[in-house]
Design a protein around this motif. Structure first.
Motif, PDB file in Angstrom:
ATOM      1  N   VAL B 268     -20.291 -85.193-106.681  1.00 36.51           N
ATOM      2  CA  VAL B 268     -19.960 -83.910-107.129  1.00 36.51           C
ATOM      3  C   VAL B 268     -19.640 -83.060-106.077  1.00 36.51           C
ATOM      4  CG1 VAL B 268     -21.370 -83.827-109.143  1.00 36.51           C
ATOM      5  CG2 VAL B 268     -22.195 -82.964-106.870  1.00 36.51           C
ATOM      6  N   MET B 269     -18.783 -81.977-106.296  1.00 35.23           N
ATOM      7  CA  MET B 269     -18.188 -81.015-105.092  1.00 35.23           C
ATOM      8  C   MET B 269     -18.902 -79.518-105.191  1.00 35.23           C
ATOM      9  SD  MET B 269     -16.211 -82.771-102.783  1.00 35.23           S
ATOM     10  CE  MET B 269     -15.118 -81.266-102.055  1.00 35.23           C
ATOM     11  N   VAL B 270     -19.406 -78.889-104.245  1.00 33.56           N
ATOM     12  CA  VAL B 270     -20.144 -77.855-104.357  1.00 33.56           C
ATOM     13  C   VAL B 270     -19.124 -76.905-103.853  1.00 33.56           C
ATOM     14  CG1 VAL B 270     -21.750 -76.303-103.611  1.00 33.56           C
ATOM     15  CG2 VAL B 270     -22.586 -78.599-103.967  1.00 33.56           C
ATOM     16  N   GLU B 271     -18.541 -76.047-104.651  1.00 37.54           N
ATOM     17  CA  GLU B 271     -17.356 -74.833-104.310  1.00 37.54           C
ATOM     18  C   GLU B 271     -16.175 -75.578-103.443  1.00 37.54           C
ATOM     19  OE1 GLU B 271     -17.767 -71.998-105.346  1.00 37.54           O
ATOM     20  OE2 GLU B 271     -20.070 -71.099-105.059  1.00 37.54           O
ATOM     21  N   GLY B 272     -15.891 -76.917-103.544  1.00 37.10           N
ATOM     22  CA  GLY B 272     -14.867 -77.534-103.117  1.00 37.10           C
ATOM     23  C   GLY B 272     -15.117 -77.745-101.598  1.00 37.10           C
ATOM     24  N   LEU B 273     -16.483 -77.591-101.243  1.00 36.21           N
ATOM     25  CA  LEU B 273     -16.735 -77.643 -99.687  1.00 36.21           C
ATOM     26  C   LEU B 273     -17.649 -79.032 -99.407  1.00 36.21           C
ATOM     27  CD1 LEU B 273     -17.472 -73.930 -99.057  1.00 36.21           C
ATOM     28  CD2 LEU B 273     -15.481 -75.398 -98.397  1.00 36.21           C
ATOM     29  N   GLU B 274     -18.711 -79.061-100.349  1.00 36.65           N
ATOM     30  CA  GLU B 274     -19.767 -79.967 -99.733  1.00 36.65           C
ATOM     31  C   GLU B 274     -19.564 -81.157-100.947  1.00 36.65           C
ATOM     32  OE1 GLU B 274     -23.411 -78.178 -99.741  1.00 36.65           O
ATOM     33  OE2 GLU B 274     -24.671 -79.953 -99.479  1.00 36.65           O
ATOM     34  N   GLU B 275     -19.622 -82.415-100.453  1.00 35.11           N
ATOM     35  CA  GLU B 275     -19.818 -83.463-101.410  1.00 35.11           C
ATOM     36  C   GLU B 275     -21.205 -84.003-101.670  1.00 35.11           C
ATOM     37  OE1 GLU B 275     -16.453 -86.873-102.189  1.00 35.11           O
ATOM     38  OE2 GLU B 275     -18.146 -87.616-100.596  1.00 35.11           O
ATOM     39  N   VAL B 276     -21.514 -84.268-102.757  1.00 29.07           N
ATOM     40  CA  VAL B 276     -22.976 -84.964-103.047  1.00 29.07           C
ATOM     41  C   VAL B 276     -22.713 -85.939-103.854  1.00 29.07           C
ATOM     42  CG1 VAL B 276     -25.196 -84.282-103.702  1.00 29.07           C
ATOM     43  CG2 VAL B 276     -24.069 -82.659-102.857  1.00 29.07           C
ATOM     44  N   LYS B 277     -23.309 -87.098-103.476  1.00 24.06           N
ATOM     45  CA  LYS B 277     -23.114 -88.517-104.077  1.00 24.06           C
ATOM     46  C   LYS B 277     -24.465 -88.634-104.845  1.00 24.06           C
ATOM     47  CE  LYS B 277     -19.335 -90.710-102.066  1.00 24.06           C
ATOM     48  NZ  LYS B 277     -18.778 -92.154-101.767  1.00 24.06           N
ATOM     49  N   GLY B 278     -24.353 -89.286-106.022  1.00 25.81           N
ATOM     50  CA  GLY B 278     -25.595 -89.836-106.479  1.00 25.81           C
ATOM     51  C   GLY B 278     -25.337 -91.211-107.412  1.00 25.81           C
ATOM     52  N   ASP B 279     -26.287 -91.873-107.682  1.00 29.84           N
ATOM     53  CA  ASP B 279     -26.370 -93.031-108.384  1.00 29.84           C
ATOM     54  C   ASP B 279     -26.339 -92.894-109.961  1.00 29.84           C
ATOM     55  OD1 ASP B 279     -26.765 -95.180-106.326  1.00 29.84           O
ATOM     56  OD2 ASP B 279     -28.192 -93.878-105.821  1.00 29.84           O
ATOM     57  N   VAL B 280     -27.226 -91.856-110.400  1.00 30.99           N
ATOM     58  CA  VAL B 280     -27.150 -91.076-111.709  1.00 30.99           C
ATOM     59  C   VAL B 280     -26.711 -89.780-111.553  1.00 30.99           C
ATOM     60  CG1 VAL B 280     -28.328 -90.763-113.606  1.00 30.99           C
ATOM     61  CG2 VAL B 280     -28.627 -93.031-112.492  1.00 30.99           C
ATOM     62  N   ILE B 281     -25.671 -89.398-112.190  1.00 33.74           N
ATOM     63  CA  ILE B 281     -25.245 -88.000-112.025  1.00 33.74           C
ATOM     64  C   ILE B 281     -25.358 -87.263-113.405  1.00 33.74           C
ATOM     65  CG2 ILE B 281     -23.625 -86.188-111.422  1.00 33.74           C
ATOM     66  CD1 ILE B 281     -22.829 -88.164-109.211  1.00 33.74           C
ATOM     67  N   ASN B 282     -26.165 -86.260-113.678  1.00 33.83           N
ATOM     68  CA  ASN B 282     -26.245 -85.391-114.700  1.00 33.83           C
ATOM     69  C   ASN B 282     -25.581 -84.124-114.772  1.00 33.83           C
ATOM     70  OD1 ASN B 282     -29.108 -83.489-116.139  1.00 33.83           O
ATOM     71  ND2 ASN B 282     -27.015 -84.077-117.173  1.00 33.83           N
ATOM     72  N   VAL B 283     -24.368 -83.846-115.065  1.00 31.58           N
ATOM     73  CA  VAL B 283     -23.573 -82.905-115.066  1.00 31.58           C
ATOM     74  C   VAL B 283     -23.967 -81.728-116.233  1.00 31.58           C
ATOM     75  CG1 VAL B 283     -21.348 -81.632-114.914  1.00 31.58           C
ATOM     76  CG2 VAL B 283     -21.692 -83.861-113.827  1.00 31.58           C
ATOM     77  N   ILE B 284     -24.696 -80.608-116.134  1.00 36.08           N
ATOM     78  CA  ILE B 284     -24.645 -79.584-117.206  1.00 36.08           C
ATOM     79  C   ILE B 284     -23.850 -78.552-116.773  1.00 36.08           C
ATOM     80  CG2 ILE B 284     -26.571 -78.075-118.485  1.00 36.08           C
ATOM     81  CD1 ILE B 284     -28.649 -79.767-116.694  1.00 36.08           C
ATOM     82  N   PRO B 285     -22.657 -78.619-117.560  1.00 38.00           N
ATOM     83  CA  PRO B 285     -21.437 -77.654-117.214  1.00 38.00           C
ATOM     84  C   PRO B 285     -21.727 -76.300-117.690  1.00 38.00           C
ATOM     85  CG  PRO B 285     -20.834 -79.318-118.708  1.00 38.00           C
ATOM     86  CD  PRO B 285     -22.365 -79.541-118.858  1.00 38.00           C
ATOM     87  N   PRO B 286     -21.068 -75.405-117.142  1.00 42.66           N
ATOM     88  CA  PRO B 286     -20.798 -73.893-117.610  1.00 42.66           C
ATOM     89  C   PRO B 286     -20.604 -74.065-119.237  1.00 42.66           C
ATOM     90  CG  PRO B 286     -19.380 -73.997-115.857  1.00 42.66           C
ATOM     91  CD  PRO B 286     -19.876 -75.456-116.150  1.00 42.66           C
TER      92      PRO B 286
END
Lengths: 192, 429
Positions: B268-286
């Motif tokens: 996932v990308m934080v404000e298009g700047l910082e990339e964070v990788k995960g093995d399981v990713i739970n995206v709670i969208p707006p």
């Protein structure tokens, strides 16, 4: 001020406008419906640790709410919620629940304990817990068909001193064994 | 569709003569499904708000026909679904209700269909099975996602990075992914800017996932990327709970707004700047109000949520349409299951009043919300609501959160179970 305006609107028939802007203060039903998320529709609880309010006397509910409000009785969130209501609102809710039919629960109970509890009730508790606990003298709560886990938790609070026992109840409960008390609670839970 | 033709006919109270009306949707015509003969309220949605509105209208006035339209034949509660994700509950059965008793006990007519359009002028709802006319309409659709604010997060990505913010298959998927993850893995969760459904929900979920990791995969951790400047609800309690139980497991990062996901790279990308990788990713969208509310022009200037009258919950955008639950703007009341329950009741009471030409009643509402920190400890927030100068406010000097020292946490975990039992029983009987 709002009452005056509403009264004027009603009197003069200016309702086409006022109906949009004005609403009467919450009715007893409106106030009480909000409780049902935790205490069940019309106060008939389906949750074993939440008491049924249906069929409790007006006095019993008023006194309980007063104690929650003052902090004399601890109840996790009940103290926080009780502070949100005026005395008149509490009375309205108490009247609403007192008019509901006692909520019959279906619980797994011990027959031997029920029998033992029945004789203990008659000999010790019947003067306040009237009609096998279906009614209560003054502010004594109705016990009939109440959830066993709820009553066990309340009794634990009484015995630890967390909840203050009424003097007359203390006189009767003090000499009783743990088994006696457990039998009594099974009895009350069984009454339909 | 799980309703067979016979039970469907029974449900709508139609005899053999109405068979034509049932077969029409099969050839794609928007024929009238249930001709209206008496006063009728149609309720869209069978969740925490819709079921209660439908039931209470019937409780108060049997002269009003109530039709509840819901796309599923059952409902799975979001409250407590985090306990399943964390392995404290082994299945979703305790969170699942059906609608048969609402029909049997209260005469609510339940139609399993998808609502595709609302015609406010004609007072008509179009569903996948035909049109249904109403005198008043209750819209309780819950939430949908603002996917345009989360680049790369489409329906395919949801199968890789579940949101699990609508309980059901998504909840099961997230649980499966956690179970399949290797020890030493990283779970990433993203939290959108408030307002969103269930303010403390993400933090309870982080607690439950950490609970699972601690017991089963102790070398693993969870990173919480929160778009908000701080924990949105019960902040002090969550922080203490995490410090006492999950030090080194929960890595909480405030003010980290995720705007983009890459399902292939599991990042996932934080404000298009910082990339964070995960093995399981739970995206709670707006989030915003359910799509049907948007399509019907019920959302306000923010284009997301539906403004309503504080007592009747009638839309300020469309007359005759009431919006309750997560989709509406209810002043100080949070987007919670209990709020929806409370809103449904004042809405129902005032719909009955309006349809009978009687005076409406002011709202008196409650919210009670428990969050589990461990399998045996929970914390709560509670409040009483009233209306002042046309706005819903929390009654001063009441409500609040659990004691800061967790002295009530064990008992509250027990009370929470009864809360669930009561509120779901109220919705389904």
């Amino acid at each position: 001020m709002m009452m005056k305006w509403r009264g004027w609107a009603l009197a003069t028939g200016v309702l086409a406008v006022s109906a949009l802007a004005q609403a009467a203060p919450p009715t007893a039903a409106m106030l009480s419906y909000a409780c049902a998320g935790c205490h069940g529709t019309n106060g008939g609880s389906a949750g074993p640790t939440m008491p049924s309010l249906a069929g409790q006397s007006k006095e019993a509910i008023e006194v309980a709410m007063k104690k929650f409000k003052s902090g004399e009785r601890s109840g996790s969130i009940m103290g926080r919620l009780a502070k949100g209501y005026s005395d008149a609102e509490v009375t309205a809710m108490a009247e609403f629940f007192s008019k509901q039919k006692l909520h019959a629960t279906s619980q797994t109970l011990d027959k031997a304990k029920i029998a033992k509890g029945a004789s203990l009730q008659e000999a010790n508790c019947g003067r306040c817990h009237i009609e096998d606990g279906k009614e209560g003298k003054d502010d004594t709560p109705a016990m009939a068909s109440q959830w066993l886990p709820y009553m066990q938790m309340q009794m634990a609070d009484y015995l630890s001193g967390k909840r203050k026992m009424p003097e007359k109840m203390k006189e009767k409960v003090d000499p009783m064994s743990k088994e006696d008390i457990e039998a009594l609670l099974h009895f009350y839970a069984s009454v339909k | 569709m799980t309703l067979d033709r016979r039970s469907f006919l029974k449900l709508i109270g139609a005899g053999a003569g109405a068979a034509g009306a049932v077969s029409l949707p099969l050839i794609g015509q928007a024929a009238e499904l249930m001709p209206k003969s008496a006063k009728r309220v149609v309720v869209i949605g069978g969740g925490y708000g819709g079921t209660i509105a439908a039931k209470y209208i019937r409780m108060m006035d049997k002269g009003i026909e109530v039709v509840m339209i819901e796309r599923n034949d059952h409902f799975v509660s979001c409250p407590f679904s985090n306990l399943y994700i964390g392995g404290v509950l082994t299945d979703l059965n305790p969170l699942t209700i059906k609608y048969d008793k609402l029909a049997a006990n209260h005469g609510v007519k339940v139609v399993q269909a998808e609502v595709t359009a609302i015609d406010a002028a004609a007072k008509m709802v179009t569903t996948s099975k035909g049109t249904i006319a109403y005198d008043r309409l209750v819209v309780a659709p819950g939430i949908d996602f603002r996917l345009e604010e989360m680049k790369g997060y489409d329906t395919a990505a949801m199968e890789v990075m579940p949101h699990a913010w609508k309980a059901g298959p998504q909840t099961v998927l997230l649980r499966k992914q956690l179970v399949a993850m290797k020890d030493g893995g990283t779970v990433v969760m993203t939290v959108p800017l408030a307002p969103y459904r269930c303010p403390p929900g993400p933090y309870e979920r982080a607690s439950m996932i950490a609970h699972y990791l601690k017991a089963n995969k102790p070398k693993s951790k969870i990173i919480v990327l929160d778009a908000n400047p701080d924990i949105t609800s019960k902040g002090g309690l969550f922080k203490k709970g995490w410090k006492d139980n999950y030090a080194g497991i929960i890595d909480y990062r405030p003010a980290k707004k995720v705007t983009e996901v890459d399902a292939k790279a599991m990042a996932v990308m934080v404000e298009g700047l910082e990339e964070v990788k995960g093995d399981v990713i739970n995206v709670i969208p707006p989030q915003r109000a359910g799509q049907i509310a948007v399509a019907a022009g019920l959302v306000g200037d923010d284009k997301n949520w539906c403004p309503v009258n504080a007592n009747t919950f009638e839309s300020t955008k469309q007359a005759g349409i009431h919006v309750i639950g997560d989709a509406c703007v209810a002043g100080a009341m949070p987007k919670s299951g209990y709020s929806a329950n409370s809103e449904a009741k004042v809405c129902a009471m005032n719909i009955v009043a309006l349809m009978n030409g009687k005076e409406t009643t002011e709202l008196s509402g409650i919210n009670t919300c428990y969050s589990y920190i461990t399998d045996k400890e929970a914390v709560s927030v509670a409040a009483v609501y009233a209306v002042k100068e046309g706005k819903i406010i929390a009654v001063p000097n009441s409500g609040g959160v659990s004691p800061a020292d967790f002295s009530a946490a064990k008992i509250e975990a027990v009370y929470a179970e009864s809360w669930l039992k009561n509120i779901l029983t109220e919705m389904s009987t």
